[in-house]
Design an enzyme around this catalytic site. Structure first.
Site, PDB file in Angstrom:
ATOM      1  N   HIS A  57       0.841  -1.203   0.000  1.00  0.00           N
ATOM      2  CA  HIS A  57       0.000   0.000   0.000  1.00  0.00           C
ATOM      3  C   HIS A  57       0.877   1.255   0.000  1.00  0.00           C
ATOM      4  CE1 HIS A  57      -2.813   3.095   1.250  1.00  0.00           C
ATOM      5  NE2 HIS A  57      -2.184   3.237   2.414  1.00  0.00           N
ATOM      6  N   HIS A  81       3.947   6.977   5.512  1.00  0.00           N
ATOM      7  CA  HIS A  81       2.765   7.716   5.971  1.00  0.00           C
ATOM      8  C   HIS A  81       1.919   6.935   6.972  1.00  0.00           C
ATOM      9  CE1 HIS A  81       0.409   5.448   2.924  1.00  0.00           C
ATOM     10  NE2 HIS A  81      -0.616   5.738   3.697  1.00  0.00           N
ATOM     11  N   GLU A  85       0.736   5.596  12.828  1.00  0.00           N
ATOM     12  CA  GLU A  85      -0.543   5.029  13.236  1.00  0.00           C
ATOM     13  C   GLU A  85      -0.469   3.520  13.433  1.00  0.00           C
ATOM     14  OE1 GLU A  85      -3.710   6.122  13.792  1.00  0.00           O
ATOM     15  OE2 GLU A  85      -3.078   8.216  13.762  1.00  0.00           O
ATOM     16  N   ASP A  86       0.182   2.849  12.500  1.00  0.00           N
ATOM     17  CA  ASP A  86       0.086   1.395  12.484  1.00  0.00           C
ATOM     18  C   ASP A  86       1.230   0.692  13.190  1.00  0.00           C
ATOM     19  OD1 ASP A  86      -2.197   1.715  11.116  1.00  0.00           O
ATOM     20  OD2 ASP A  86      -1.367   1.273   9.138  1.00  0.00           O
ATOM     21  N   ASP A 148      -2.723   8.327  -1.063  1.00  0.00           N
ATOM     22  CA  ASP A 148      -3.180   7.323  -0.103  1.00  0.00           C
ATOM     23  C   ASP A 148      -4.626   6.925  -0.418  1.00  0.00           C
ATOM     24  OD1 ASP A 148      -3.344   5.777   2.259  1.00  0.00           O
ATOM     25  OD2 ASP A 148      -4.086   7.492   3.395  1.00  0.00           O
ATOM     26  N   ASP A 268     -18.758  15.360 -25.994  1.00  0.00           N
ATOM     27  CA  ASP A 268     -17.320  15.179 -25.814  1.00  0.00           C
ATOM     28  C   ASP A 268     -16.960  13.826 -25.227  1.00  0.00           C
ATOM     29  OD1 ASP A 268     -18.626  15.910 -23.576  1.00  0.00           O
ATOM     30  OD2 ASP A 268     -17.229  17.478 -22.982  1.00  0.00           O
TER      31      ASP A 268
HETATM   32 MN    MN Z   1      -2.524   4.682   4.072  1.00  0.00          MN
END
Ligand code: MN
Length: 730
Positions: A57, A81, A85-86, A148, A268
């Protein structure tokens, strides 16, 4: 836009493949490799819902960023990133291992993780975008966040259905418009199409099918047209790059749904793009095309002369081909095309050797960007006037957007407090407020709310409620009004309670004194008591009792006209009972407990209203009133004193004669000045006696005044007269 899907970890080389055309320095590559390895280690064992290694990811995010040609710091931030958090990595660690910029970007991305939930309300969605921008603070954070989200959308099918809907809505309302504003055309289109897929799958497939239908036919048509135009331009000695493209699904969906067009009416669907060497050539090409194909009226747009707010530049026109089909033709330069595809990011694309773009440049760009966030989605249809209005609102109203724990957006003026926030939710919430938490921490009530703060108001049924002090804190007029209203009600409520309390106490004492409890309410009795206490309402009297200003038994004495509260001489008592209301009594004087007795003002000291006075029973028939400082009073037995006071109402319009003594150095016109002063003060001279003693003029005057205040003013004015030495009341 494709992403790499693999059950194996995506190799570092896949990322380098994207950066190799603009990042060459080994130092930069090592820097990215370090982040790649770090992410690999920190996400080790973590699996995406798709079954892929989690690290894929973040690598995909980094690759998307590399396609936008951002700096190594931003790519590294993309790789990292999710580690805060993880994987429990701290910002400090990131700064130590990488640098301050990476720490700043990654921390900001982490904070943006939980955007408030949105409903379909367009206003709410607009606020949402503002919060997103305000919280991002930095264009690089937005880029990471968009990359993300893009990858999350690509893998959304592995999420539970309710989450799919929520995330897709948020993407459509917040992320796609921001990508559009940034001119990230490709990302925007992808985000929109993916959102549509999850929000209205039926329509998605319907449109996809229509686009696919006769696709081969249309492709051939386009090919044919591209060749025709190319030949035409070459014969005019213009060499350009021509290509065809199809419109993305969501934009077709929008035209069908919001502009009520049938699929066949969308001109278009297929567009031809012509890339010229400069703007002049763009206009030349346009001229040639209009000369050879019939243009559709009202479809020509010159975005070269008039840039779109997101910096998009191009000439647009729609023409009818030889076989009757309609084509949209876009004519632009390579640079314009880059901006159209890669967007705003193209402006600060990383350039080696040029060092990184200064934060100031970014701030300036971001400032520009923020101004446009308030624009409506259809920025092309925004009139100049609306645009200015929006811009002004954003700059001057300086709103703060905070959130409830449930994610509702509360907009407040700058410097608003948590109290304002509470009132914005509901006045009941504010009135029962006992505590407030901002971002999880308890804070004082005067805490100012900032954009992005999650504010939780704690309430209790028995909360003390607003106080006067709150009025000093609040910034919104609604809160101010509500607090004032509450305080007024509370005062009335208090008063009611006091009255009730006094009433009970009064009745209790009346009963225990064995008085007739019905009689105290008689108008006559009430009025007598009110007159004594100089009040106009019985309720005020009761409040006075409750607040212990008045003794309840004294009040009862007055209500029941019980006079034995003063030890009046027996003679007076006896005589007063035989007297009717005494008209000869001086109406200016109130004798406590008695309203029918003769009163005389003493001739020795001439008391006037405002003077401190005492009364005594002089002859058994009348009360004589002296000034308290009268020397005659000192001879009198204190036992015969009765309490007396001036009646403030009755003294109006009355007059009194007083003796004054004036001394001054004699001069011409002194006497005349004194007479003038007195007449200017509206005082009548009753008598005057003037002598000269040792060059000093000495005068005894009897003058007429209304009250003590009047006299005082006269004395002050007399003392101001030139050469007057002293002025005294005798
Ligand atoms: Mn992420």
């Amino acid at each position: 836009m494709e992403i790499i899907k693999s059950m194996e970890v995506i190799p570092f080389e896949s990322l380098v493949k994207q950066t190799f055309n603009y990042i060459h320095s080994q130092k930069d590559i090592d820097f990215m490799k370090k982040a790649y390895d770090f992410a690999l280690k920190k996400h080790e064992g973590q699996i995406r819902k798709s079954g892929e290694p989690y690290v894929n990811h973040v690598i995909n995010v980094a690759i998307t960023l590399a396609k936008l040609q951002v700096s190594p710091n931003v790519i590294v931030s993309g790789l990292l990133h999710d580690v805060i958090e993880d994987s429990g990595v701290t910002g400090k660690e990131l700064e130590e291992m990488f640098n301050e910029e990476v720490r700043t970007i990654v921390s900001a991305v982490s904070k943006l993780r939980n955007l408030p939930e949105i409903d379909d309300d367009e206003y709410q969605a607009a606020n949402q975008r503002k919060i997103f921008i305000a919280m991002s603070k930095d264009i690089r954070v937005i880029l990471v966040k968009l990359a993300d989200r893009l990858h999350n959308m690509m893998t959304l099918e592995y999420m539970p259905e309710h989450k799919q809907t929520k995330i897709a809505k948020e993407t459509l309302n917040v992320y796609a418009p921001i990508a559009h504003r940034l001119g990230l055309g490709e990302i925007k289109a992808e985000l929109e199409d993916r959102s549509l897929y999850f929000l209205d799958r039926e329509k998605y497939f319907e449109i996809a099918q229509m686009v696919e239908f006769k696709k081969k036919e249309r492709d051939e048509m386009i090919d044919h047209m591209v060749k025709a135009i190319d030949t035409l331009l070459v014969s005019n000695n213009i060499i350009v790059n021509i290509s065809g493209r199809s419109k993305h699904l969501y934009s077709i969906y929008k035209k069908m749904m919001f502009k009520n067009k049938k699929f066949d009416e969308i001109y278009d669907l297929q567009a031809i793009r012509i890339i010229c060497k400069d703007a002049m050539e763009c206009y030349g090409v346009l001229g040639i095309i209009h000369n050879n194909f019939r243009p559709i009226p009202g479809r020509f747009k010159d975005y070269i002369a008039m840039k779109k707010p997101n910096m998009y530049q191009s000439l647009h026109t729609s023409i009818i081909g030889n076989d009757g089909a309609i084509f949209e033709v876009q004519i632009r330069t390579q640079e314009m095309d880059d901006i159209a595809e890669k967007g705003f990011a193209a402006h600060w694309r990383y350039k080696e050797g040029k060092d990184k773009i200064s934060q100031k440049d970014i701030e300036e760009q971001l400032h520009w960007f923020r101004d446009f966030v308030s624009l409506s989605d259809e920025s092309e249809s925004v009139k100049a006037q609306d645009y200015m209005q929006n811009l002004q609102q954003d700059i001057f109203e300086a709103n703060v957007y905070a959130l409830t724990p449930k994610g509702k957006v509360i907009s407040l003026p700058k410097n608003a407090s948590v109290i304002d926030f509470a009132y914005k939710i509901h006045s009941n919430v504010a009135e029962q407020m006992v505590g407030a938490r901002v971002n999880g921490n308890f804070v004082p009530f005067n805490t100012k709310v900032k954009t992005g703060d999650v504010v939780e108001i704690q309430t209790q049924n028995n909360a003390p409620g607003p106080t006067e002090g709150w009025l000093e804190i609040v910034k919104t007029s609604n809160a101010r009004q509500r607090i004032k209203h509450f305080l007024k009600n509370k005062k009335e409520e208090n008063r009611k309670q006091l009255i009730e309390k006094a009433q009970n106490s009064l009745l209790f004492h009346i009963k225990s004194r064995k008085l007739d409890e019905k009689k105290y309410k008689l108008k006559e009795n009430v009025n007598r008591a009110l007159k004594h206490y100089k009040l106009v309402s019985f309720e005020d009297l009761l409040v006075g009792i409750a607040q212990e200003q008045y003794d309840v038994n004294n009040v009862i004495d007055h209500l029941y006209n019980i006079r034995a509260i003063f030890s009046l001489p027996k003679l007076l008592k006896k005589s007063s009972t035989t007297r009717s209301r005494n008209k000869s009594g001086d109406p200016r004087i109130i004798v406590e407990g008695i309203d029918s007795v003769a009163v005389e003002l003493a001739k020795c000291c001439h008391p006037i209203p405002g003077d401190n006075i005492v009364g005594y029973v002089a002859s058994g028939r009348a009360v004589k009133v002296h000034r308290k400082d009268c020397h005659n009073i000192k001879k009198i037995n204190r036992n015969s004193f009765v309490p007396v006071m001036w009646d403030p109402k009755a003294s109006i319009g009355q007059h009194y004669d007083v003796d004054i003594f004036v001394k001054g150095y004699d001069r011409m016109y002194l006497l005349s000045d004194i007479v003038t002063t007195l007449s200017q003060a509206n005082s009548l001279i009753i008598s005057m006696d003037s002598n000269i003693v040792d060059l000093e003029s000495v005068m005894n005057l009897k003058i007429r005044v209304h009250n003590g205040e009047h006299l005082n003013n006269i004395l002050i004015n007399l003392r101001k007269i030139d050469s007057v030495i002293s002025v005294q009341r005798v």
